[in-house]
Design an enzyme around this catalytic site. Structure first.
Site, mmCIF file in Angstrom:
data_model
loop_
_atom_site.group_PDB
_atom_site.id
_atom_site.type_symbol
_atom_site.label_atom_id
_atom_site.label_comp_id
_atom_site.label_asym_id
_atom_site.label_seq_id
_atom_site.Cartn_x
_atom_site.Cartn_y
_atom_site.Cartn_z
ATOM 1 N N GLY A 1 21.463 3.888 29.106
ATOM 2 C CA GLY A 1 22.843 3.403 29.180
ATOM 3 C C GLY A 1 23.487 3.843 30.492
ATOM 4 O O GLY A 1 22.808 4.181 31.461
ATOM 5 N N PHE A 2 24.797 3.858 30.513
ATOM 6 C CA PHE A 2 25.507 4.219 31.742
ATOM 7 C C PHE A 2 25.103 5.605 32.230
ATOM 8 O O PHE A 2 24.834 5.811 33.412
ATOM 9 C CB PHE A 2 27.021 4.195 31.514
ATOM 10 C CG PHE A 2 27.590 2.815 31.416
ATOM 11 C CD1 PHE A 2 27.561 1.967 32.511
ATOM 12 C CD2 PHE A 2 28.154 2.355 30.232
ATOM 13 C CE1 PHE A 2 28.086 0.681 32.435
ATOM 14 C CE2 PHE A 2 28.685 1.078 30.148
ATOM 15 C CZ PHE A 2 28.654 0.242 31.247
ATOM 16 N N GLY B 1 17.409 7.375 26.968
ATOM 17 C CA GLY B 1 18.534 6.439 26.911
ATOM 18 C C GLY B 1 18.848 5.855 28.275
ATOM 19 O O GLY B 1 19.085 6.588 29.223
ATOM 20 N N GLU C 1 40.303 -6.744 22.524
ATOM 21 C CA GLU C 1 39.691 -7.774 23.363
ATOM 22 C C GLU C 1 39.069 -8.884 22.521
ATOM 23 O O GLU C 1 39.171 -10.068 22.840
ATOM 24 C CB GLU C 1 38.671 -7.128 24.309
ATOM 25 C CG GLU C 1 39.401 -6.258 25.347
ATOM 26 C CD GLU C 1 38.504 -5.493 26.295
ATOM 27 O OE1 GLU C 1 39.005 -5.066 27.337
ATOM 28 O OE2 GLU C 1 37.323 -5.295 25.986
#
Lengths: 434, 434
Positions: B17-18, B15, B174
């Site tokens: 991601g972050f 992964g 948002e």
């Protein structure tokens, strides 16, 4: 199509490319009702598609919402619709969204890739005439390298890193240059575990020089530039087939290549319902008179790539490029306004502003009427002209930022496989590739 | 998978991601071989996906090529591969590209949309956890308006312009704010022939306030902001079904809406092959100890959204957001390095840097440990923080340029239907929508 009739005559423009948009702008605020239809909701700046394919630009920065272009003009209608047929008897269009009546019909549908009837190449090769096609090509180029990592078979790996570009016009030349720069500047860093020096970029040209519409000086210099970047140029070579892994030519020359990009020609998009037998010209273009009226009709016009205006200066019509399209669009707009004032049409006169192509960093060729130059200055001129003709302030800034960044960093960061090009790589497994 | 073994232990991170990227960076230049796999070749900056969906940003500017992140690190390998199963007995992974052995395995696969078992909503609703999903949503929003133009049936038209957003967390808030701004600033100009005042944006929240992870002050202010923008907020309302045109809830409340966006929850991505019965926590997360080791294993770790570290401060694990992911990634990287030096692991301690959400132009809410503020300054803080955490200099500049442009011009120019979301609009034709 749910568009109310006004007391003004209705001009229907089919196609939101350079020609259609230029004409629509010209008709702004005039005593006509304008309906523009396009199958996309955006205008595409085709000259920069190759930069989308090669990860240098995001697609959003070379596309522009058509509704935004027309936003400030009164009496304008846009519909995202596809033309299916013209009914010239009743002055109506059949579209996927229903019928649309017109008083004046302007055909500005542009051109598409011409495979010259070779279905095999059409099926296995990549074209680059639209944003989705460019994104497919971007994905495929990147997927090929990911795939090349996975094999120990050297022949298979070489085929995956072998790019064959057919067509030595501006598109082929610009794409070849961009791929060569990727090979040199990016691949070795991105794929340290792959011998990316073995990647090959082949540019195939049927005639005896590339950029044949430009001066011999420009052709020669472009060849030098490309060869300096490591591109293999094959002149007087005609590609005859491509089954997805093997490129065949008229001679003994063959290439094992996972990617063939077909940039060898374009043809007008077919329009059903016109009296084609008499008006179709080579390249599937529509014969128009000096007022861009399609032969045999008085209220049906064609502008841009699809129009073939044969006269002494241009016996085979104008080049299928942005400039004639923009000029014809503006001119026809002016003529329609003139007719509203009961004035006669003026004939179209093409002002050739020259042509240019970029090969890479600091390398471009420019032919103007009285000046021809190549190299760094030409490259800056190329960039300036392209930024100038790009529609939209935001697009210009974003493209400019990308170019500055790419220039300073020797990089292209948009190398993203956002929607994988679904490809069956198993065909490369068998030894036939060797 | 064709990756040579080195003398260093191999850390496989699943992964990009972050969490995975933060850990990879931490291991740069250390005496380990790092193999990062991800099903995409890019890292996604998920907090800005809603701006891609609403035409404010291009997808390329919130994605970053993973190979580019790892480019300058020696001893790093990336493969675009999907994890299929973990074989903990033999310390191997099964992937779509074959087997991959590991010494240390780091599961950083992140989370996906949680439909809580409601297949009907999963099938007909839109999720927004990846770039392709965000682009689908962008296309669908725009296609709905194009479609609304084509009908004379007022009920059908209203349904096409009715947006139901389920979930009052940051994503839902948002997105609702962005859609409200589009309704106000862009639709009337783009669709002058449509009464876009009738467009509705509904935000549905099961609990008694939106942004329930933030302070009551922030919730209240966010509600005020949204209502000021014309968003309808429905609290204590639970959505029970959506067949593609009618939204049903636990009460009598119903909505006829062509679009339902599900932002009501996420769950960990499933990983096959671990001893799940004992380690799975609510939300499909993996139970880890204070060193991020998955319960029952010493060389299998989980970080980020997928990890559930239950302790006194966080009895239900850390919030499934970027900050804990980044911190866990870095921390585990440090621990691996510590182990190479024969030092013991240190326990993870989460530093809560606060949370924030933006509602629109000049409107955001920020909760820091000791300060809480809302409005213009909060909005600038929100933008600064997001630019700071975005990976890549080019991305930051391009996002910044877009934001300045959108702010000054009250516009969002990336409203492009580049790949249409293939939708069957015929279902709205029958009178049932009424």
């Amino acid at each position: 199509m749910n568009i109310p009739r006004s007391s003004f005559p209705r001009v229907v423009i089919v196609g939101g490319g350079f020609a259609g948009v230029a004409m629509a702008k010209e008709l702004s605020g005039k005593e006509v009702q304008v309906v523009l239809i396009d199958k996309n909701n955006y205008h595409t700046f085709q000259p920069l598609l190759y930069q989308v394919s090669t990860g240098g630009l995001e697609p959003d920065s070379i596309a522009y919402p058509i509704r935004k272009i027309l936003q400030d003009y009164p009496n304008f209608y846009f519909r995202m619709a596809e033309l299916q047929q013209v009914l010239t008897e009743s002055n109506e269009l059949v579209t996927n969204l229903g019928m649309l009546a017109y008083d004046h019909l302007v055909i500005a549908v542009g051109s598409e890739t011409n495979f010259f009837g070779n279905d095999e190449i059409e099926q296995n090769g990549m074209a680059m005439k639209s944003i989705p096609q460019s994104l497919n090509l971007r994905s495929m180029i990147l997927e090929n390298f990911e795939q090349a990592l996975l094999t120990d078979d050297l022949h298979e790996r070489d085929a995956l890193m072998n790019f064959v570009i057919v067509g030595g016009g501006p598109t082929g030349v610009e794409l070849a240059g961009a791929l060569a720069e990727i090979k040199k500047g990016i691949l070795p860093k991105d794929y340290p575990d792959l011998d990316t020096r073995r990647a090959q970029i082949n540019l195939i040209q049927s005639g005896d020089r590339i950029l044949k519409e430009m001066s011999e000086k420009a052709s020669k210099k472009a060849e030098d530039f490309l060869e300096g970047l490591g591109v293999q140029i094959w002149k007087e070579t005609r590609v005859t087939g491509y089954d997805g892994k093997k490129v065949t030519t008229k001679t003994d020359l063959k290439f094992d290549a996972a990617t063939l990009i077909w940039a060898a020609g374009v043809k007008g998009v077919s329009v059903k319902g016109l009296d084609f037998e008499n008006i179709v010209r080579p390249g599937n273009r529509l014969k128009v008179n000096e007022f861009n009226q399609v032969e045999g009709y008085t209220n049906v016009y064609a502008i841009g790539d699809i129009a073939c205006m044969e006269n002494d200066d241009t016996p085979r019509g104008h080049p299928m490029m942005a400039q004639p399209a923009i000029q014809q669009g503006r001119h026809l707009g002016e003529n329609i306004v003139r007719a509203l004032d009961k004035k006669p049409f003026k004939p179209f006169e093409y002002k050739d502003k020259g042509s240019m192509a970029t090969i890479g960093r600091n390398k471009a060729v420019v032919d103007l009427k009285n000046y021809r130059f190549q190299g760094v200055f030409a490259w800056f001129v190329w960039m300036f002209v392209h930024l100038f003709f790009l529609i939209g302030f935001r697009n210009r800034i974003v493209v400019f930022v990308n170019w500055v960044y790419n220039y300073v960093r020797f990089d292209r960061e948009a190398r993203l496989i956002i929607r994988p090009y679904q490809r069956d790589y198993s065909q490369f497994k068998d030894s036939d590739t060797a």
